[in-house]
Design a protein around this motif. Structure first.
Motif, PDB file in Angstrom:
ATOM      1  N   GLN A  96       0.823  -1.206   0.000  1.00  0.00           N
ATOM      2  CA  GLN A  96       0.000   0.000   0.000  1.00  0.00           C
ATOM      3  C   GLN A  96       0.859   1.259   0.000  1.00  0.00           C
ATOM      4  O   GLN A  96       0.498   2.275  -0.605  1.00  0.00           O
ATOM      5  CB  GLN A  96      -0.938  -0.009   1.210  1.00  0.00           C
ATOM      6  N   ARG A  97       2.013   1.203   0.650  1.00  0.00           N
ATOM      7  CA  ARG A  97       2.894   2.367   0.677  1.00  0.00           C
ATOM      8  C   ARG A  97       3.420   2.699  -0.723  1.00  0.00           C
ATOM      9  O   ARG A  97       3.710   3.869  -1.019  1.00  0.00           O
ATOM     10  CB  ARG A  97       4.042   2.124   1.657  1.00  0.00           C
ATOM     11  N   LEU A  98       3.510   1.704  -1.594  1.00  0.00           N
ATOM     12  CA  LEU A  98       3.965   1.953  -2.968  1.00  0.00           C
ATOM     13  C   LEU A  98       2.920   2.685  -3.807  1.00  0.00           C
ATOM     14  O   LEU A  98       3.242   3.230  -4.851  1.00  0.00           O
ATOM     15  CB  LEU A  98       4.322   0.628  -3.654  1.00  0.00           C
ATOM     16  N   THR A  99       1.647   2.702  -3.353  1.00  0.00           N
ATOM     17  CA  THR A  99       0.587   3.342  -4.146  1.00  0.00           C
ATOM     18  C   THR A  99       0.529   4.855  -3.944  1.00  0.00           C
ATOM     19  O   THR A  99      -0.230   5.541  -4.632  1.00  0.00           O
ATOM     20  CB  THR A  99      -0.791   2.747  -3.783  1.00  0.00           C
ATOM     21  N   VAL A 100       1.330   5.385  -3.020  1.00  0.00           N
ATOM     22  CA  VAL A 100       1.290   6.820  -2.712  1.00  0.00           C
ATOM     23  C   VAL A 100       1.586   7.667  -3.952  1.00  0.00           C
ATOM     24  O   VAL A 100       1.001   8.737  -4.144  1.00  0.00           O
ATOM     25  CB  VAL A 100       2.292   7.133  -1.576  1.00  0.00           C
ATOM     26  N   LEU A 101       2.460   7.174  -4.833  1.00  0.00           N
ATOM     27  CA  LEU A 101       2.841   7.974  -6.006  1.00  0.00           C
ATOM     28  C   LEU A 101       1.681   8.160  -6.985  1.00  0.00           C
ATOM     29  O   LEU A 101       1.751   9.030  -7.852  1.00  0.00           O
ATOM     30  CB  LEU A 101       4.032   7.326  -6.720  1.00  0.00           C
ATOM     31  N   ASP A 102       0.618   7.364  -6.843  1.00  0.00           N
ATOM     32  CA  ASP A 102      -0.555   7.535  -7.703  1.00  0.00           C
ATOM     33  C   ASP A 102      -1.174   8.923  -7.537  1.00  0.00           C
ATOM     34  O   ASP A 102      -1.877   9.402  -8.429  1.00  0.00           O
ATOM     35  CB  ASP A 102      -1.617   6.466  -7.392  1.00  0.00           C
ATOM     36  N   ALA A 103      -0.933   9.563  -6.388  1.00  0.00           N
ATOM     37  CA  ALA A 103      -1.511  10.884  -6.131  1.00  0.00           C
ATOM     38  C   ALA A 103      -0.724  12.006  -6.810  1.00  0.00           C
ATOM     39  O   ALA A 103      -1.091  13.174  -6.684  1.00  0.00           O
ATOM     40  CB  ALA A 103      -1.589  11.134  -4.624  1.00  0.00           C
ATOM     41  N   GLU A 104       0.358  11.651  -7.519  1.00  0.00           N
ATOM     42  CA  GLU A 104       1.157  12.603  -8.287  1.00  0.00           C
ATOM     43  C   GLU A 104       1.696  13.770  -7.458  1.00  0.00           C
ATOM     44  O   GLU A 104       1.504  14.943  -7.819  1.00  0.00           O
ATOM     45  CB  GLU A 104       0.355  13.126  -9.484  1.00  0.00           C
ATOM     46  N   PRO A 105       2.399  13.477  -6.372  1.00  0.00           N
ATOM     47  CA  PRO A 105       3.047  14.555  -5.625  1.00  0.00           C
ATOM     48  C   PRO A 105       4.257  15.085  -6.389  1.00  0.00           C
ATOM     49  O   PRO A 105       4.717  14.470  -7.354  1.00  0.00           O
ATOM     50  CB  PRO A 105       3.478  13.856  -4.330  1.00  0.00           C
ATOM     51  N   ASP A 106       4.795  16.214  -5.945  1.00  0.00           N
ATOM     52  CA  ASP A 106       6.040  16.723  -6.510  1.00  0.00           C
ATOM     53  C   ASP A 106       7.224  15.889  -6.041  1.00  0.00           C
ATOM     54  O   ASP A 106       8.207  15.700  -6.753  1.00  0.00           O
ATOM     55  CB  ASP A 106       6.285  18.172  -6.061  1.00  0.00           C
ATOM     56  N   SER A 107       7.114  15.422  -4.800  1.00  0.00           N
ATOM     57  CA  SER A 107       8.216  14.732  -4.139  1.00  0.00           C
ATOM     58  C   SER A 107       7.641  13.651  -3.241  1.00  0.00           C
ATOM     59  O   SER A 107       6.450  13.674  -2.900  1.00  0.00           O
ATOM     60  CB  SER A 107       9.032  15.747  -3.312  1.00  0.00           C
ATOM     61  N   CYS A 108       8.488  12.701  -2.866  1.00  0.00           N
ATOM     62  CA  CYS A 108       8.071  11.664  -1.921  1.00  0.00           C
ATOM     63  C   CYS A 108       9.241  11.345  -1.002  1.00  0.00           C
ATOM     64  O   CYS A 108      10.399  11.530  -1.368  1.00  0.00           O
ATOM     65  CB  CYS A 108       7.608  10.396  -2.643  1.00  0.00           C
ATOM     66  N   SER A 109       8.923  10.897   0.200  1.00  0.00           N
ATOM     67  CA  SER A 109       9.988  10.430   1.085  1.00  0.00           C
ATOM     68  C   SER A 109      10.375   9.013   0.688  1.00  0.00           C
ATOM     69  O   SER A 109       9.548   8.240   0.205  1.00  0.00           O
ATOM     70  CB  SER A 109       9.522  10.470   2.539  1.00  0.00           C
ATOM     71  N   LEU A 110      11.653   8.681   0.869  1.00  0.00           N
ATOM     72  CA  LEU A 110      12.149   7.331   0.600  1.00  0.00           C
ATOM     73  C   LEU A 110      13.136   6.996   1.726  1.00  0.00           C
ATOM     74  O   LEU A 110      14.247   7.508   1.744  1.00  0.00           O
ATOM     75  CB  LEU A 110      12.819   7.249  -0.772  1.00  0.00           C
TER      76      LEU A 110
END
Length: 279
Positions: A96-110
């Motif tokens: 589920q944590r991998l689906t966060v990018l579906d929201a099209e943020p500018d950046s993500c934490s890794l």
């Protein structure tokens, strides 16, 4: 490493996944509260907002609709760089944590590895990190590499060697110090991590959890780093005085940065620093 910057990137992390709204009523958990927080913190000097989202019951959620609504609302109301946490809460499943990018943020934490997190374990195995890194490259999302341990610096080296540079060509890391079970919130620990950074790293920031908030902020500023503040990391402004609004923490960070001749960076400067594209 790049030369010491003349301005300071201030990130605000307003909510997090740890504090309960019942215990901290001023924590911004609704969409309206987040948008108001974003606007006020941008005016105070923040250029990037690091988001954890809550549901209607104020519980941490990775629901795609909630995430997308928050990204779109903050993007429409501010010029802040919008960064979504892919950590969620320590109880969220990796898939589920991998689906966060579906929201099209500018950046993500890794986060660059697993770490003890109080009484829990914050799980970030190599396969998850690698998949998230490649997805961020493909979707043109800029990752911020979260480093809770010195071993995480070595894991960042492995990611760069395996997959090349992230989208945008810049490498920005954030040291998270003072989590119970991880690196202590001391200048010595921060400087040890900075000394180990791969040469590809173009900028770094630091955040101190709880009472390590100010010592880490001061150490980061003096060593040429950038700052992350917010109620995710610290809800006490001074002894016996709880933070009432995230803008209090952003304002103090901006004042200290200005005193150190490194005033807050504009959102335009921050996009250039991080290699973030306009969406």
């Amino acid at each position: 490493m790049a030369p010491a910057p003349s301005a300071t990137l201030i990130t605000v992390a307003p909510t997090g996944a740890e504090h309960a709204k019942a215990d901290v009523p001023q924590l911004p958990t609704t969409l309206d509260e987040l948008v108001e927080t974003a606007r006020t913190c941008e005016a105070a000097g923040a250029a990037l907002i690091h988001l954890h989202i809550r549901d209607g019951e104020h519980r941490p959620t990775l629901d795609a609709g909630h995430l997308r609504a928050a990204v779109e609302a903050i993007r429409s109301e501010t010029d802040l760089i919008v960064q979504l946490s892919t950590g969620g809460s320590v109880h969220d499943p990796l898939e589920q944590r991998l689906t966060v990018l579906d929201a099209e943020p500018d950046s993500c934490s890794l986060t660059c590895g697993t770490t003890n997190f109080g009484d829990d374990v914050f799980l970030n195995p190599w396969g998850f990190m690698s998949d998230l890194y490649v997805q961020a490259q493909e979707r043109e999302v800029v990752p911020e590499f979260e480093l809770f341990e010195l071993g995480h610096v070595h894991a960042l080296r492995r990611l760069l060697d395996t997959h090349g540079l992230p989208f945008g060509g810049k490498v920005h890391v954030d040291f998270v110090l003072g989590v119970p079970g991880a690196m202590p919130g001391t200048a010595a620990a921060l400087l040890a991590g900075v000394a180990m950074l791969p040469e590809e790293v173009t900028s770094w920031s630091a955040t101190g959890i709880g009472r390590t908030h100010l010592p880490v902020l001061a150490a980061a500023l003096s060593a040429g780093g950038h700052l992350r503040v917010g109620m995710e990391d610290n809800i006490v402004f001074a002894r016996g005085q709880q933070v009432q609004h995230n803008a209090e923490l952003v304002t103090r960070a901006a004042e200290l940065a200005t005193t150190m001749q490194r005033p807050p960076m504009s959102t335009t400067e921050a996009r250039a620093l991080l290699g973030v594209k306009r969406r």
